[in-house]
Design a protein around this motif. Structure first.
Motif, PDB file in Angstrom:
ATOM      1  N   GLN A  60       0.713  -1.052   0.191  1.00 63.11           N
ATOM      2  CA  GLN A  60       0.070  -0.004   0.057  1.00 63.11           C
ATOM      3  C   GLN A  60       0.360   1.639  -0.268  1.00 63.11           C
ATOM      4  O   GLN A  60       0.366   2.525  -0.725  1.00 63.11           O
ATOM      5  N   ASN A  61       1.816   1.451   0.962  1.00 64.65           N
ATOM      6  CA  ASN A  61       2.973   2.301   0.564  1.00 64.65           C
ATOM      7  C   ASN A  61       3.394   2.880  -0.462  1.00 64.65           C
ATOM      8  O   ASN A  61       3.710   4.112  -0.960  1.00 64.65           O
ATOM      9  N   ASP A  62       3.254   1.834  -1.217  1.00 62.77           N
ATOM     10  CA  ASP A  62       3.593   2.097  -2.573  1.00 62.77           C
ATOM     11  C   ASP A  62       3.383   3.056  -3.887  1.00 62.77           C
ATOM     12  O   ASP A  62       3.613   2.624  -4.661  1.00 62.77           O
ATOM     13  N   ALA A  63       1.839   2.383  -3.233  1.00 62.66           N
ATOM     14  CA  ALA A  63       0.797   3.158  -4.593  1.00 62.66           C
ATOM     15  C   ALA A  63      -0.219   4.053  -4.505  1.00 62.66           C
ATOM     16  O   ALA A  63      -0.073   4.112  -3.309  1.00 62.66           O
ATOM     17  N   TRP A  64      -0.252   4.645  -5.418  1.00 60.45           N
ATOM     18  CA  TRP A  64      -0.957   5.652  -5.141  1.00 60.45           C
ATOM     19  C   TRP A  64      -2.121   6.659  -6.447  1.00 60.45           C
ATOM     20  O   TRP A  64      -1.848   5.590  -7.811  1.00 60.45           O
ATOM     21  N   GLY A  65      -3.170   6.589  -6.173  1.00 57.54           N
ATOM     22  CA  GLY A  65      -4.076   6.638  -7.290  1.00 57.54           C
ATOM     23  C   GLY A  65      -4.229   8.004  -8.472  1.00 57.54           C
ATOM     24  O   GLY A  65      -2.918   9.452  -8.123  1.00 57.54           O
ATOM     25  N   PHE A  66      -4.018   8.093  -9.565  1.00 57.56           N
ATOM     26  CA  PHE A  66      -4.796   8.886 -10.234  1.00 57.56           C
ATOM     27  C   PHE A  66      -6.186   8.828 -11.123  1.00 57.56           C
ATOM     28  O   PHE A  66      -6.318   7.691 -11.372  1.00 57.56           O
ATOM     29  N   LEU A  83      -9.338   9.471  -3.478  1.00 59.59           N
ATOM     30  CA  LEU A  83      -8.994   9.059  -1.865  1.00 59.59           C
ATOM     31  C   LEU A  83      -8.267   8.944  -1.651  1.00 59.59           C
ATOM     32  O   LEU A  83      -7.211   8.707  -0.504  1.00 59.59           O
ATOM     33  N   ILE A  84      -7.657   7.579  -2.587  1.00 56.14           N
ATOM     34  CA  ILE A  84      -6.329   6.545  -1.270  1.00 56.14           C
ATOM     35  C   ILE A  84      -5.030   7.799  -1.532  1.00 56.14           C
ATOM     36  O   ILE A  84      -4.112   6.822  -0.467  1.00 56.14           O
ATOM     37  N   ASN A  85      -5.148   8.747  -1.698  1.00 58.82           N
ATOM     38  CA  ASN A  85      -3.862   9.106  -1.273  1.00 58.82           C
ATOM     39  C   ASN A  85      -4.072  10.502  -0.230  1.00 58.82           C
ATOM     40  O   ASN A  85      -3.007  10.740  -0.055  1.00 58.82           O
ATOM     41  N   ILE A  86      -5.186  10.025   0.025  1.00 59.40           N
ATOM     42  CA  ILE A  86      -4.847  10.864   1.474  1.00 59.40           C
ATOM     43  C   ILE A  86      -4.785   9.638   2.863  1.00 59.40           C
ATOM     44  O   ILE A  86      -5.040   8.292   3.186  1.00 59.40           O
ATOM     45  N   ARG A  87      -3.325   9.888   2.770  1.00 61.89           N
ATOM     46  CA  ARG A  87      -2.848   8.888   3.790  1.00 61.89           C
ATOM     47  C   ARG A  87      -2.122   9.869   5.167  1.00 61.89           C
ATOM     48  O   ARG A  87      -0.366  10.331   5.029  1.00 61.89           O
ATOM     49  N   PRO A  88      -2.729  10.023   5.869  1.00 58.01           N
ATOM     50  CA  PRO A  88      -2.124  10.499   6.948  1.00 58.01           C
ATOM     51  C   PRO A  88      -0.981  10.309   8.231  1.00 58.01           C
ATOM     52  O   PRO A  88       0.461  11.257   7.824  1.00 58.01           O
ATOM     53  N   ALA A  89      -0.967   9.026   8.021  1.00 61.14           N
ATOM     54  CA  ALA A  89       0.444   8.464   8.419  1.00 61.14           C
ATOM     55  C   ALA A  89       1.749   8.699   7.446  1.00 61.14           C
ATOM     56  O   ALA A  89       2.959   8.701   8.334  1.00 61.14           O
ATOM     57  N   SER A  94      -3.828  15.117   1.782  1.00 54.30           N
ATOM     58  CA  SER A  94      -5.308  15.305   0.417  1.00 54.30           C
ATOM     59  C   SER A  94      -5.158  14.842  -0.752  1.00 54.30           C
ATOM     60  O   SER A  94      -4.350  13.568  -1.211  1.00 54.30           O
ATOM     61  N   MET A  95      -6.701  14.195  -1.433  1.00 54.72           N
ATOM     62  CA  MET A  95      -6.827  13.725  -2.402  1.00 54.72           C
ATOM     63  C   MET A  95      -6.173  13.743  -3.888  1.00 54.72           C
ATOM     64  O   MET A  95      -5.512  12.582  -3.524  1.00 54.72           O
ATOM     65  N   GLU A  96      -5.110  14.999  -3.659  1.00 57.32           N
ATOM     66  CA  GLU A  96      -4.219  15.677  -4.773  1.00 57.32           C
ATOM     67  C   GLU A  96      -2.953  15.511  -4.601  1.00 57.32           C
ATOM     68  O   GLU A  96      -2.400  15.460  -3.369  1.00 57.32           O
ATOM     69  N   LEU A  97      -2.078  14.440  -5.211  1.00 61.00           N
ATOM     70  CA  LEU A  97      -0.327  14.320  -4.405  1.00 61.00           C
ATOM     71  C   LEU A  97       0.013  15.278  -5.546  1.00 61.00           C
ATOM     72  O   LEU A  97       0.091  15.238  -6.145  1.00 61.00           O
TER      73      LEU A  97
END
Length: 119
Positions: A60-66, A83-89, A94-97
């Protein structure tokens, strides 16, 4: 079952359009694995393509949406919003990378896989 395709080699824009017909037609959701340098395209939601990548061995740490806009070219064809780009940890709120290095890595992978969108 939705047709979600993991892509590691170059495909044509026509092949992408076939996948896009199932959902948004002129746009397709995608997820990039920046470590494995592959993308998954298709599905109603980024989480659909994300799940396919995770099942195939991505982390998961390597996967980013576009999103890919199939009637645009160059930078206008690729948007880094999901939405999968939101990762506070991971410091992503933000949804935008916004991370330039990640955007560059994803762009390079997408350009290699679907070069017709960037000519």
């Amino acid at each position: 079952m939705m047709n979600i395709k993991i892509i590691s080699k170059q495909i044509t824009l026509d092949e992408v359009r076939v996948l896009a017909k199932e959902t948004y037609r002129d746009m397709i959701k995608g997820v990039a694995d920046v470590r494995r340098e592959v993308i998954a395209l298709g599905g109603d939601w980024h989480m659909d393509a994300n799940a396919v990548l995770l099942a195939d061995g991505s982390q998961q740490n390597d996967a980013w949406g576009f999103n890919l806009y199939l009637d645009k070219h160059g930078d206008e064809a690729l948007k880094f919003v999901s939405l999968i780009n939101i990762r506070p940890a991971q410091g992503k709120r933000s949804m935008e990378l916004e991370d330039k290095e990640l955007r560059h890595k994803i762009s390079a992978i997408v350009r290699r896989c679907v070069p017709e969108l960037f000519v």
